[in-house]
Design a protein around this motif. Structure first.
Motif, PDB file in Angstrom:
ATOM      1  N   GLY A 293      -6.804  36.652  22.019  1.00 30.37           N
ATOM      2  CA  GLY A 293      -5.733  36.651  21.031  1.00 30.37           C
ATOM      3  C   GLY A 293      -5.519  38.049  20.497  1.00 30.37           C
ATOM      4  N   ALA A 294      -4.691  38.136  19.502  1.00 32.68           N
ATOM      5  CA  ALA A 294      -4.397  39.414  18.854  1.00 32.68           C
ATOM      6  C   ALA A 294      -3.824  39.142  17.471  1.00 32.68           C
ATOM      7  CB  ALA A 294      -3.403  40.230  19.682  1.00 32.68           C
ATOM      8  N   MET A 295      -3.875  40.160  16.651  1.00 31.85           N
ATOM      9  CA  MET A 295      -3.284  40.082  15.313  1.00 31.85           C
ATOM     10  C   MET A 295      -2.573  41.386  15.009  1.00 31.85           C
ATOM     11  SD  MET A 295      -6.339  38.350  13.012  1.00 31.85           S
ATOM     12  CE  MET A 295      -5.452  38.584  11.461  1.00 31.85           C
ATOM     13  N   HIS A 296      -1.563  41.298  14.184  1.00 33.06           N
ATOM     14  CA  HIS A 296      -0.956  42.469  13.555  1.00 33.06           C
ATOM     15  C   HIS A 296      -0.262  41.992  12.293  1.00 33.06           C
ATOM     16  CE1 HIS A 296       2.789  41.363  15.823  1.00 33.06           C
ATOM     17  NE2 HIS A 296       3.313  41.703  14.670  1.00 33.06           N
ATOM     18  N   GLY A 297       0.158  42.946  11.506  1.00 35.26           N
ATOM     19  CA  GLY A 297       0.822  42.565  10.266  1.00 35.26           C
ATOM     20  C   GLY A 297       1.134  43.769   9.411  1.00 35.26           C
ATOM     21  N   TYR A 298       1.191  43.522   8.111  1.00 36.77           N
ATOM     22  CA  TYR A 298       1.459  44.610   7.173  1.00 36.77           C
ATOM     23  C   TYR A 298       0.959  44.228   5.785  1.00 36.77           C
ATOM     24  CZ  TYR A 298       5.619  41.758   6.166  1.00 36.77           C
ATOM     25  OH  TYR A 298       6.466  40.726   5.862  1.00 36.77           O
ATOM     26  N   PHE A 299       0.785  45.265   4.975  1.00 32.82           N
ATOM     27  CA  PHE A 299       0.450  45.108   3.565  1.00 32.82           C
ATOM     28  C   PHE A 299       1.637  45.616   2.760  1.00 32.82           C
ATOM     29  CE2 PHE A 299      -4.012  46.146   5.146  1.00 32.82           C
ATOM     30  CZ  PHE A 299      -4.393  44.825   5.227  1.00 32.82           C
ATOM     31  N   ASN A 300       2.062  44.849   1.764  1.00 32.02           N
ATOM     32  CA  ASN A 300       3.051  45.332   0.815  1.00 32.02           C
ATOM     33  C   ASN A 300       2.284  46.005  -0.310  1.00 32.02           C
ATOM     34  OD1 ASN A 300       5.595  44.512   1.929  1.00 32.02           O
ATOM     35  ND2 ASN A 300       4.993  42.412   1.493  1.00 32.02           N
ATOM     36  N   MET A 301       2.677  47.241  -0.609  1.00 33.70           N
ATOM     37  CA  MET A 301       1.975  48.034  -1.603  1.00 33.70           C
ATOM     38  C   MET A 301       2.968  48.581  -2.614  1.00 33.70           C
ATOM     39  SD  MET A 301      -0.812  49.922   0.840  1.00 33.70           S
ATOM     40  CE  MET A 301      -2.143  49.883  -0.361  1.00 33.70           C
ATOM     41  N   ILE A 302       2.423  49.022  -3.728  1.00 34.35           N
ATOM     42  CA  ILE A 302       3.250  49.674  -4.743  1.00 34.35           C
ATOM     43  C   ILE A 302       2.694  51.068  -4.995  1.00 34.35           C
ATOM     44  CG2 ILE A 302       1.975  48.666  -6.681  1.00 34.35           C
ATOM     45  CD1 ILE A 302       4.750  48.568  -8.143  1.00 34.35           C
ATOM     46  N   ASN A 303       3.607  52.018  -5.069  1.00 35.65           N
ATOM     47  CA  ASN A 303       3.255  53.397  -5.391  1.00 35.65           C
ATOM     48  C   ASN A 303       3.378  53.542  -6.906  1.00 35.65           C
ATOM     49  OD1 ASN A 303       3.803  56.188  -6.116  1.00 35.65           O
ATOM     50  ND2 ASN A 303       3.911  56.606  -3.917  1.00 35.65           N
ATOM     51  N   PHE A 304       2.287  53.876  -7.586  1.00 38.83           N
ATOM     52  CA  PHE A 304       2.298  53.950  -9.049  1.00 38.83           C
ATOM     53  C   PHE A 304       3.105  55.131  -9.589  1.00 38.83           C
ATOM     54  CE2 PHE A 304      -1.899  51.426  -9.380  1.00 38.83           C
ATOM     55  CZ  PHE A 304      -1.191  50.240  -9.449  1.00 38.83           C
ATOM     56  N   THR A 305       3.282  56.175  -8.786  1.00 39.18           N
ATOM     57  CA  THR A 305       4.059  57.333  -9.251  1.00 39.18           C
ATOM     58  C   THR A 305       5.548  57.022  -9.251  1.00 39.18           C
ATOM     59  OG1 THR A 305       2.370  58.849  -8.424  1.00 39.18           O
ATOM     60  CG2 THR A 305       4.550  59.782  -8.853  1.00 39.18           C
ATOM     61  N   SER A 306       6.034  56.468  -8.136  1.00 40.52           N
ATOM     62  CA  SER A 306       7.468  56.185  -8.018  1.00 40.52           C
ATOM     63  C   SER A 306       7.822  54.767  -8.457  1.00 40.52           C
ATOM     64  CB  SER A 306       7.917  56.371  -6.565  1.00 40.52           C
ATOM     65  OG  SER A 306       7.336  55.374  -5.738  1.00 40.52           O
TER      66      SER A 306
END
Length: 128
Positions: free
Chosen positions: A95-108
């Motif tokens: 099998g395999a996996m991929h994806g993403y993380f949603n992040m927030i930049n505290f400066t902008s």
């Protein structure tokens, strides 16, 4: 190990085959993965949500969305890193996996997406 950098955030993944076992009268292949998130940017960031696409050679793609990672929403200052381990079960040895993380930049105060590179899940006995 696979790694990728998106907008100054480096994601590295290390995988391991953990063995087989029966669950609900079906054979499963257990895999673990260790994710390291490194902040190479000049801003503090926080991981807010995750999105995974899990590919199993014998099943449909499983989509997993959720808050944080293993119950945490880590904040990373410049130069800091966060490592966590998790796992998944497949009905095949490949099998395999991929994806993403949603992040927030505290400066902008802007949200941004960090790609988790595709990584393989394969039982060593099944490799040719």
């Amino acid at each position: 190990m696979v790694s990728q950098i998106t907008r100054g955030i480096k994601i590295s993944v290390l995988t391991s085959f953990e063995g087989t076992y029966f669950k609900n009268h079906q054979l499963h292949f257990a895999f673990s993965y260790e994710i390291t998130i490194e902040n190479h940017s000049k801003d503090s960031v926080q991981l807010v949500t995750r999105h995974w696409e899990i590919f199993d050679a014998l099943n449909d793609v499983e989509i997993v969305d959720g808050e944080g990672v293993i119950g945490k929403k880590p904040v990373l200052k410049p130069g800091e890193k966060h490592t966590y381990s998790s796992g998944c079960l497949l009905s095949s040895p490949f099998g395999a996996m991929h994806g993403y993380f949603n992040m927030i930049n505290f400066t902008s105060t802007r949200n941004f997406r960090v790609t988790v590179p595709s990584f393989r899940l394969s039982a060593p006995f099944a490799l040719n």
